[in-house]
Write an enzyme that holds these catalytic residues in place. Structure first.
Site, PDB file in Angstrom:
ATOM      1  N   HIS A 199       0.801  -1.229   0.000  1.00 16.88           N
ATOM      2  CA  HIS A 199       0.000   0.000   0.000  1.00 16.88           C
ATOM      3  C   HIS A 199       0.830   1.274   0.000  1.00 16.88           C
ATOM      4  CE1 HIS A 199       0.993  -0.132   4.286  1.00 16.88           C
ATOM      5  NE2 HIS A 199       0.664   1.141   4.349  1.00 16.88           N
TER       6      HIS A 199
HETATM    7  C1  UD1 Z   1      -2.215   5.571   5.569  1.00 25.47           C
HETATM    8  C2  UD1 Z   1      -0.953   6.158   6.233  1.00 25.47           C
HETATM    9  C3  UD1 Z   1       0.149   5.107   6.222  1.00 25.47           C
HETATM   10  C4  UD1 Z   1      -0.321   3.804   6.844  1.00 25.47           C
HETATM   11  C5  UD1 Z   1      -1.607   3.344   6.185  1.00 25.47           C
HETATM   12  C6  UD1 Z   1      -2.135   2.129   6.891  1.00 25.47           C
HETATM   13  C7  UD1 Z   1      -0.450   8.556   5.992  1.00 25.47           C
HETATM   14  C8  UD1 Z   1       0.374   9.549   5.256  1.00 25.47           C
HETATM   15  N1  UD1 Z   1      -0.442   7.314   5.498  1.00 25.47           N
HETATM   16  O1  UD1 Z   1      -1.900   5.288   4.224  1.00 25.47           O
HETATM   17  O2  UD1 Z   1       1.266   5.584   6.964  1.00 25.47           O
HETATM   18  O3  UD1 Z   1       0.681   2.842   6.640  1.00 25.47           O
HETATM   19  O4  UD1 Z   1      -2.592   4.388   6.256  1.00 25.47           O
HETATM   20  O5  UD1 Z   1      -2.950   1.359   6.060  1.00 25.47           O
HETATM   21  O6  UD1 Z   1      -1.088   8.898   6.962  1.00 25.47           O
HETATM   22  N2  UD1 Z   1      -9.088   4.708   0.961  1.00 25.47           N
HETATM   23  C9  UD1 Z   1     -10.287   4.065   0.823  1.00 25.47           C
HETATM   24  N3  UD1 Z   1     -10.910   3.626   1.957  1.00 25.47           N
HETATM   25  C10 UD1 Z   1     -10.412   3.817   3.202  1.00 25.47           C
HETATM   26  C11 UD1 Z   1      -9.170   4.476   3.332  1.00 25.47           C
HETATM   27  C12 UD1 Z   1      -8.528   4.921   2.212  1.00 25.47           C
HETATM   28  O7  UD1 Z   1     -10.789   3.894  -0.279  1.00 25.47           O
HETATM   29  O8  UD1 Z   1     -11.035   3.385   4.185  1.00 25.47           O
HETATM   30  C13 UD1 Z   1      -8.396   5.179  -0.263  1.00 25.47           C
HETATM   31  C14 UD1 Z   1      -8.752   6.616  -0.585  1.00 25.47           C
HETATM   32  O9  UD1 Z   1      -8.820   6.735  -1.964  1.00 25.47           O
HETATM   33  C15 UD1 Z   1      -7.547   7.381  -0.094  1.00 25.47           C
HETATM   34  C16 UD1 Z   1      -6.414   6.373  -0.323  1.00 25.47           C
HETATM   35  O10 UD1 Z   1      -7.005   5.102  -0.072  1.00 25.47           O
HETATM   36  O11 UD1 Z   1      -7.362   8.575  -0.773  1.00 25.47           O
HETATM   37  C17 UD1 Z   1      -5.242   6.546   0.602  1.00 25.47           C
HETATM   38  O12 UD1 Z   1      -5.695   6.612   1.960  1.00 25.47           O
HETATM   39  P1  UD1 Z   1      -4.849   7.431   3.031  1.00 25.47           P
HETATM   40  O13 UD1 Z   1      -5.464   7.268   4.367  1.00 25.47           O
HETATM   41  O14 UD1 Z   1      -4.558   8.799   2.549  1.00 25.47           O
HETATM   42  O15 UD1 Z   1      -3.446   6.714   3.012  1.00 25.47           O
HETATM   43  P2  UD1 Z   1      -3.066   5.187   3.139  1.00 25.47           P
HETATM   44  O16 UD1 Z   1      -2.419   4.792   1.862  1.00 25.47           O
HETATM   45  O17 UD1 Z   1      -4.211   4.393   3.646  1.00 25.47           O
HETATM   46  N1  UDP Z   2      -3.548  -6.277   8.354  1.00 28.58           N
HETATM   47  C1  UDP Z   2      -4.793  -6.893   8.460  1.00 28.58           C
HETATM   48  N2  UDP Z   2      -5.414  -7.312   7.318  1.00 28.58           N
HETATM   49  C2  UDP Z   2      -4.854  -7.166   6.081  1.00 28.58           C
HETATM   50  C3  UDP Z   2      -3.579  -6.538   6.003  1.00 28.58           C
HETATM   51  C4  UDP Z   2      -2.959  -6.097   7.144  1.00 28.58           C
HETATM   52  O1  UDP Z   2      -5.308  -7.077   9.558  1.00 28.58           O
HETATM   53  O2  UDP Z   2      -5.465  -7.578   5.086  1.00 28.58           O
HETATM   54  C5  UDP Z   2      -2.919  -5.765   9.600  1.00 28.58           C
HETATM   55  C6  UDP Z   2      -1.505  -6.224   9.874  1.00 28.58           C
HETATM   56  O3  UDP Z   2      -1.512  -7.428  10.619  1.00 28.58           O
HETATM   57  C7  UDP Z   2      -0.932  -5.068  10.673  1.00 28.58           C
HETATM   58  C8  UDP Z   2      -1.672  -3.875  10.138  1.00 28.58           C
HETATM   59  O4  UDP Z   2      -2.804  -4.362   9.439  1.00 28.58           O
HETATM   60  O5  UDP Z   2      -1.246  -5.165  12.047  1.00 28.58           O
HETATM   61  C9  UDP Z   2      -0.746  -3.119   9.233  1.00 28.58           C
HETATM   62  O6  UDP Z   2      -1.447  -2.163   8.528  1.00 28.58           O
HETATM   63  P1  UDP Z   2      -0.841  -1.471   7.248  1.00 28.58           P
HETATM   64  O7  UDP Z   2       0.106  -2.392   6.560  1.00 28.58           O
HETATM   65  O8  UDP Z   2      -2.000  -0.954   6.502  1.00 28.58           O
HETATM   66  O9  UDP Z   2      -0.085  -0.220   7.885  1.00 28.58           O
HETATM   67  P2  UDP Z   2       1.425   0.022   8.350  1.00 28.58           P
HETATM   68  O10 UDP Z   2       1.725  -0.936   9.444  1.00 28.58           O
HETATM   69  O11 UDP Z   2       2.291  -0.131   7.148  1.00 28.58           O
HETATM   70  O12 UDP Z   2       1.409   1.445   8.810  1.00 28.58           O
END
Ligand code: UD1
Ligand code: UDP
Length: 368
Positions: free
Chosen positions: A210
């Site tokens: 992601h």
């Molecule tokens: C965010 C965090 C990242 C973390 C990740 C965990 C920041 C800068 N990034 O990244 O550090 O590792 O969460 O998963 O804070 N979207 C959906 N549904 C949702 C959420 C997001 O469709 O419930 C889509 C939207 O189009 C959104 C894009 O995903 O614009 C990115 O979401 P965003 O929360 O900005 O960043 P993540 O990539 O999820």
């Molecule tokens: N995770 C989950 N389901 C999934 C993928 C990840 O429960 O399909 C959990 C994983 O075990 C970890 C957390 O989500 O605890 C990590 O989230 P993510 O990778 O989105 O964020 P990051 O840790 O990189 O900030």
């Protein structure tokens, strides 16, 4: 008898994304009725938010701010404004934030603007990679915080190098350990889970992607998918919504043809499938930590990592082009690797981190 209703405005816990819910769950439980949970809405899909709140028994957050899907600046600005108003109205005794997301930094800025003590759970991680938004979020949050809960001595040392007062730092371990310990399904359940996905234990790969550096770049994302297609075992790929949207926009559906793409998994299912996998290929931060608890190797596809504690043991850091070659070199005898990792302790503690943090929060409030 006097009404013993808890004063719910005492400690605000701000969260907004999947990993923040996982890593704050037992801090919230430990704080009990004195915790007020505020959800920024950065993650809003059921699979990334409500499913996790339910799993950890976190009752409906008292507020849901709805900042999901915005630009980074828009999201931070909106969250700071809304949180700032909430803190001004409710005057919490402390604000707790976790990790390195936009939500984390917004919570810290809003608390600072209201002169409220800030507790940063998972402080002091550094990738030294200024291309990552998370690196900026971490640095700002750490320097605003009053109690910095550093998971390891490595993170403590990072803070000292930046001149953070040692009195503000506490080495605590990482709260992810207790999340894994308490949510890991039984062996029988894990085997059932693997079978329900048509997978044989120790003979499949679990993969997550992601990070913008990987999925916002069509060439890099395509290369990752092609490398995953060359794995010696079937690959289960629970796809983050960001990655699903990017794959559709870049026309990468064909490259996913041989992969088993599913929606994001619930936490227990993801842990169970991780523990029975041959290995993981991921750019997740949390997965790097969790690998050291369920003792499975993880190929980390990133330019940098803020979690050097597991490098060379549970994790190897690689460029996309090197995924298949790394697997061939490191994981050709996967059961031998499993046996050697089974002997190694996790660098993230023994599962008592949340209790330690709760005690320290009470100490901070009493001193204030
Ligand atoms: C965010 C965090 C990242 C973390 C990740 C965990 C920041 C800068 N990034 O990244 O550090 O590792 O969460 O998963 O804070 N979207 C959906 N549904 C949702 C959420 C997001 O469709 O419930 C889509 C939207 O189009 C959104 C894009 O995903 O614009 C990115 O979401 P965003 O929360 O900005 O960043 P993540 O990539 O999820
Ligand atoms: N995770 C989950 N389901 C999934 C993928 C990840 O429960 O399909 C959990 C994983 O075990 C970890 C957390 O989500 O605890 C990590 O989230 P993510 O990778 O989105 O964020 P990051 O840790 O990189 O900030």
């Amino acid at each position: 008898m006097e009404d013993q209703k808890p004063d719910k405005s005492r400690i605000a816990v701000v969260l907004g994304t999947r990993p923040e819910i996982v890593k704050l769950a037992y801090v919230i439980r430990g704080l009990g009725p004195s915790a007020t949970v505020i959800h920024t809405g950065q993650h809003y899909d059921f699979d990334l938010s409500a499913s996790f709140l339910e799993t950890f028994g976190i009752e409906e957050p008292s507020l849901f701010l709805g900042v999901g899907g915005m630009s980074r600046a828009g999201q931070i600005g909106a969250a700071v404004t809304s949180l700032g108003e909430v803190f001004a109205d409710t005057s919490p005794r402390a604000v707790v934030v976790q990790g390195d997301t936009n939500t984390t930094m917004a919570g810290a800025i809003a608390a600072n603007a209201n002169e409220i003590p800030i507790v940063h759970v998972e402080a002091g991680l550094r990738s030294r990679d200024r291309r990552m938004p998370e690196e900026h979020n971490r640095v700002v949050t750490d320097h605003l915080s009053d109690l910095l809960c550093a998971p390891t001595e490595v993170s403590r040392a990072n803070l000292l190098v930046e001149g953070v007062d040692p009195e503000r730092i506490l080495v605590t371990g990482n709260t992810v350990v207790e999340a894994v310990q308490r949510l890991m399904p039984s062996e029988a359940e894990r085997l059932r889970l693997a079978a329900s996905h048509g997978l044989e234990p120790n003979r499949y790969v679990l993969s997550t992607f992601h990070r913008p550096e990987n999925v916002d770049d069509p060439d890099r994302f395509s290369l990752i998918l092609r490398q995953l297609s060359a794995m010696p075992f079937p690959v289960l790929l629970p796809l983050h919504p960001r990655s699903r949207k990017k794959a559709a926009a870049f026309g990468l559906t064909d490259e996913m043809g041989s992969l088993r793409v599913v929606d994001p998994l619930g936490y227990g299912d993801f842990l169970g499938l991780s523990a029975e996998s041959a290995f993981l290929v991921s750019d997740s931060g949390g997965v790097q930590e969790e690998s050291s608890i369920y003792k499975r190797p993880v190929v980390v596809v990133r330019r940098s990592t803020e979690r050097p504690e597991v490098l060379g043991t549970f994790a190897r850091l690689v460029e996309p082009a090197a995924i298949a070659a790394t697997v061939e070199d490191w994981l050709s005898d996967v059961s031998a690797v499993h046996q050697s990792l089974a002997q190694l302790p996790s660098p993230y503690g023994d599962g008592s981190t949340s209790d330690l943090i709760v005690q320290a929060i009470h100490g901070l409030i009493e001193d204030a």
